[in-house]
Scaffold this active site. Structure first.
Site, PDB file in Angstrom:
ATOM      1  N   GLU A  91       0.824  -1.218   0.000  1.00 28.13           N
ATOM      2  CA  GLU A  91       0.000   0.000   0.000  1.00 28.13           C
ATOM      3  C   GLU A  91       0.858   1.269   0.000  1.00 28.13           C
ATOM      4  OE1 GLU A  91      -0.523  -2.576   2.002  1.00 28.13           O
ATOM      5  OE2 GLU A  91      -2.604  -3.238   1.741  1.00 28.13           O
ATOM      6  N   LYS A 129     -17.599  -1.065   5.862  1.00 26.81           N
ATOM      7  CA  LYS A 129     -17.954  -2.102   4.883  1.00 26.81           C
ATOM      8  C   LYS A 129     -19.455  -2.159   4.626  1.00 26.81           C
ATOM      9  CE  LYS A 129     -17.023  -6.908   3.647  1.00 26.81           C
ATOM     10  NZ  LYS A 129     -16.384  -8.177   4.034  1.00 26.81           N
ATOM     11  N   PHE A 169     -11.295  -7.615  13.833  1.00 24.55           N
ATOM     12  CA  PHE A 169     -10.215  -8.035  12.944  1.00 24.55           C
ATOM     13  C   PHE A 169      -9.939  -6.942  11.902  1.00 24.55           C
ATOM     14  CE2 PHE A 169      -8.836 -10.217   8.986  1.00 24.55           C
ATOM     15  CZ  PHE A 169      -7.572 -10.602   9.443  1.00 24.55           C
ATOM     16  N   GLN A 170      -8.678  -6.592  11.736  1.00 25.59           N
ATOM     17  CA  GLN A 170      -8.223  -5.561  10.801  1.00 25.59           C
ATOM     18  C   GLN A 170      -8.902  -4.213  11.040  1.00 25.59           C
ATOM     19  OE1 GLN A 170      -8.232  -7.197   6.741  1.00 25.59           O
ATOM     20  NE2 GLN A 170      -6.130  -7.882   7.072  1.00 25.59           N
ATOM     21  N   MET A 197      23.988   9.415   3.402  1.00 24.65           N
ATOM     22  CA  MET A 197      23.895  10.709   4.074  1.00 24.65           C
ATOM     23  C   MET A 197      24.148  10.566   5.577  1.00 24.65           C
ATOM     24  SD  MET A 197      23.605  13.894   3.593  1.00 24.65           S
ATOM     25  CE  MET A 197      22.638  14.564   2.237  1.00 24.65           C
TER      26      MET A 197
END
Lengths: 578, 95
Positions: free
Chosen positions: A50, A162, A112-113, A477
């Protein structure tokens, strides 16, 4: 109006908003939306992470000027978007992120999630929404695109439960958006223009301090006209490279921590900063209390909160820069007709600095490859129409310094957030937005190992970007700072990437062409070979000298007066009349 | 440092208090006192925010607050005066 489920309403809204492409990955909570996406006119590019979707949306937006769109599921899908959205916020990039959320009845139950992505993104997103009623979807999408793309652009997140995607609703896309608390100003006040023109005619040492806002506002042409009208020097910040042609004699280059001596000194010694879409970032000002102490400030910006944030503005020009600069042109012309200050001495001083202290680098004595040389040749061979995207670190600074940018929207980088791993996915988004342009990612070996998985996405979706890995087998760097400030104690900066991984093999495994180059005499031929391949992504492992450093440098927290052109070497100020 | 009271009219929508409180916290400003109540318009609420800030810092807080999309108007209530200072940094849309 027509009956459909929330998911179809979402996709119809995105189509109505003019979306032609989006980058994303499906998952449980966003799954209902992926069904209408399957038959939509919108091209969906299935990324591998993502974060890649978010940076690709940013790259697309930076190149096209349009809103970039990314889409992910709830929980980890959404949290993986956090870095690119924070990145887009810092660099003022218009991005809309769509995320699925757990069903509304499950919100707050640690389902969940489940992650509170609206809460997580609240500190930096320009705005965000949590939609639980399908009837709200079209309005949320219309507002998100309006907010992302107007005023000071930025990221907007729309989180949709959802069940809101599954329930039936009436689809009606709003014909216009009106928000009580959000009315960005386009045209500047007439008095501010008069005051600015007045200050300009009183200045004998003016300098245009140009930031990324000029590119966002598509105001490069207006800037060119104004700069030539006044004949004052121009400095372009890291975010503004390409806003004003590097080849123009008035351009002194980039100011800031790794800016040119001429650009840094022009700001320091100026009596008037004509600030256009810049924000007095600490990487430009150095120690703020010693920054341009004798300068008055004209600050033109679209964001009222930037005026006076870091530096007092004697004249604030609030409005869209395209309008503001266009209004300044006739006002300055009229003011100069009455009273034209003599800038000859000032220009002579600045040109003398430019000639005495050009950007340069040491060629390694052992015959190994100078990273700066590779980047310089990339710019020369691929030409001014090429789009470059850099990661973050030494290679980014060299890509800003040693490529000559002639056009806006040809230089993409993570300026504000400093997101390692930006280059490959941003280049992917840029190539999707500008398929006819050559797109080079100039990446470090450290950055490349953070997000290179999107090369698989590029190979499978006919997005033939080119990647130059500036492989100094280090977090370069950080290593440079360890050299300068930690007595060369190289704690955890050696990546050993000349040994592992084998970058050309890794590239080949992802469906790209993998090339390698470690001798100066092979650089041109290698770049030309990469340029000749246009049906596949190409990755070149440029194996460069490890100890090269970025110069000039103003140490963090130091005054710009203490710029060094090399280690322990200050410019010879005594020989300059300033 | 003097105390200043900001009267902030916001959209009456979920999460607005979090946005305002979060802005103060991430920009490292303290809220001395805060009250939230209804207005005559059911679509808006009023927040009274007391801050211990002056001059530049106060101006920045107001400017940053004003950037919140859900913030509609900000007034600074000055004690012992009838007229509030109206911080209207969001002029009408112009073309």
């Amino acid at each position: 109006m027509s009956q459909m489920n929330g998911a179809s309403s979402l996709v119809a809204s995105l189509e109505a908003a003019g979306v032609d492409v989006m980058f994303g990955i499906p998952g449980g909570a966003i799954l209902p939306a992926y069904d209408p996406i399957f038959s939509s006119s919108i091209r969906h590019i299935l990324v591998r992470h993502e974060q890649g979707a978010g940076h690709a949306a940013t790259g697309y937006a930076q190149v096209t000027g349009r809103v970039g769109v990314c889409i992910a599921t709830s929980g980890p899908g959404a949290t993986n978007l956090v870095t690119p959205l924070a990145d887009a916020a810092m660099d003022s990039v218009p991005v809309v992120a769509i995320t699925g959320q757990v069903p509304s009845v499950a919100i707050g139950t640690d389902a969940f999630q489940e992650a509170d992505i609206r809460g997580i993104t609240m500190p930096f997103a320009k705005h965000n929404y949590l939609v639980t009623d399908p009837a709200d979807i079209p309005r949320a999408i219309a507002e998100a695109f309006h907010i992302a793309s107007t005023g000071r652009p930025g990221p907007v997140l729309v989180d949709i439960a959802k069940d809101a995607l599954q329930k039936m609703t009436e689809f009606a896309y709003p014909s216009s958006v009106s928000l009580k608390g959000y009315k960005p100003k386009l045209a500047p006040d007439a008095q501010s223009i008069i005051d600015a023109a007045d200050l300009i005619t009183q200045s004998s040492k003016p300098v245009f301090y140009v930031g990324g806002g000029v590119i966002k506002a598509n105001a490069s042409r207006e800037l060119l006209e104004l700069a030539q009208l006044l004949g004052a020097p121009v400095v372009t910040t890291l975010m503004a490279r390409g806003a004003f042609p590097d080849s123009h004699p008035l351009n002194l280059g980039m100011p800031g921590m790794h800016g040119t001596v001429a650009a840094v000194t022009a700001l320091q010694k100026s009596d008037l900063l004509i600030t256009l879409g810049a924000r007095f970032d600490d990487r430009v000002t150095g120690k703020l209390s010693t920054f341009a102490v004798n300068a008055k400030v004209i600050h033109a910006d679209v964001d009222p909160a930037e005026i006076g944030k870091n530096r007092f503005a004697d004249v604030a020009v609030l409005g869209d820069l395209k309008h503001s600069i266009a209004a300044l042109i006739p006002a300055v012309k009229a003011a100069l007709a009455k009273n034209r200050p003599d800038l000859t001495a000032w220009l002579r001083q600045m040109n003398s600095l430019k000639a005495t202290y050009p950007l340069g680098y040491d060629v390694p004595k052992d015959g190994s490859l100078a990273p700066q040389y590779v980047i310089e040749r990339l710019g020369k061979i691929s030409g001014p129409e090429t789009i470059f995207a850099a990661g973050v670190g030494q290679h980014q600074m060299w890509a800003s310094q040693f490529v000559s940018y002639e056009n806006p929207r040809t230089w993409l980088n993570s300026g504000g957030l400093g997101t390692m791993g930006y280059a490959v996915p941003a280049a992917m988004g840029a190539k999707v937005g500008a398929p006819d342009s050559t797109v080079w990612a100039i990446d470090g070996d450290g950055c490349f190992q953070m997000t290179n998985q999107e090369l698989t996405t590029c190979a499978l979706n006919n997005i033939p970007i080119k990647v130059a890995i500036i492989n100094n087998e280090s977090l370069g760097m950080v290593r440079q700072w360890q050299t300068l400030f930690y007595e060369g104690r190289y704690s955890n900066t050696s990546l050993e990437s000349k040994r592992i991984p084998n970058f050309p093999m890794l590239a080949e495994a992802m469906g790209c062409v993998g090339l390698s180059c470690d001798r100066p005499e092979d650089v041109d031929a290698t770049i030309e070979k990469a340029m000749s391949i246009n049906d596949q992504p190409v990755v070149v492992d440029f194996r460069v000298a490890r100890d090269a450093m970025v110069w000039p440098m103003v140490a963090a927290g130091a005054s710009n007066d203490d710029i060094l052109i090399a280690r322990e070497t200050a410019p010879d100020w005594d020989s300059q009349e300033l | 440092m003097a105390q200043h009271t900001l009267e902030v009219i916001v959209e009456n929508s979920p999460g607005v208090l979090a946005r305002v409180a979060g802005l103060f916290s991430r920009r490292a400003y303290n809220i001395e006192r805060l009250s939230v109540g209804p207005t005559d318009n059911p679509e808006t609420s009023k927040m009274d925010i007391v801050v211990n800030l002056d001059g530049h810092a106060l101006e920045q807080v107001i400017a940053q607050l004003d950037k919140l999309i859900n913030v509609i108007a900000i007034k600074e209530i000055v004690p012992n005066t009838a007229q509030p200072i109206v911080h209207d940094t969001q002029p009408d849309y112009q073309n």
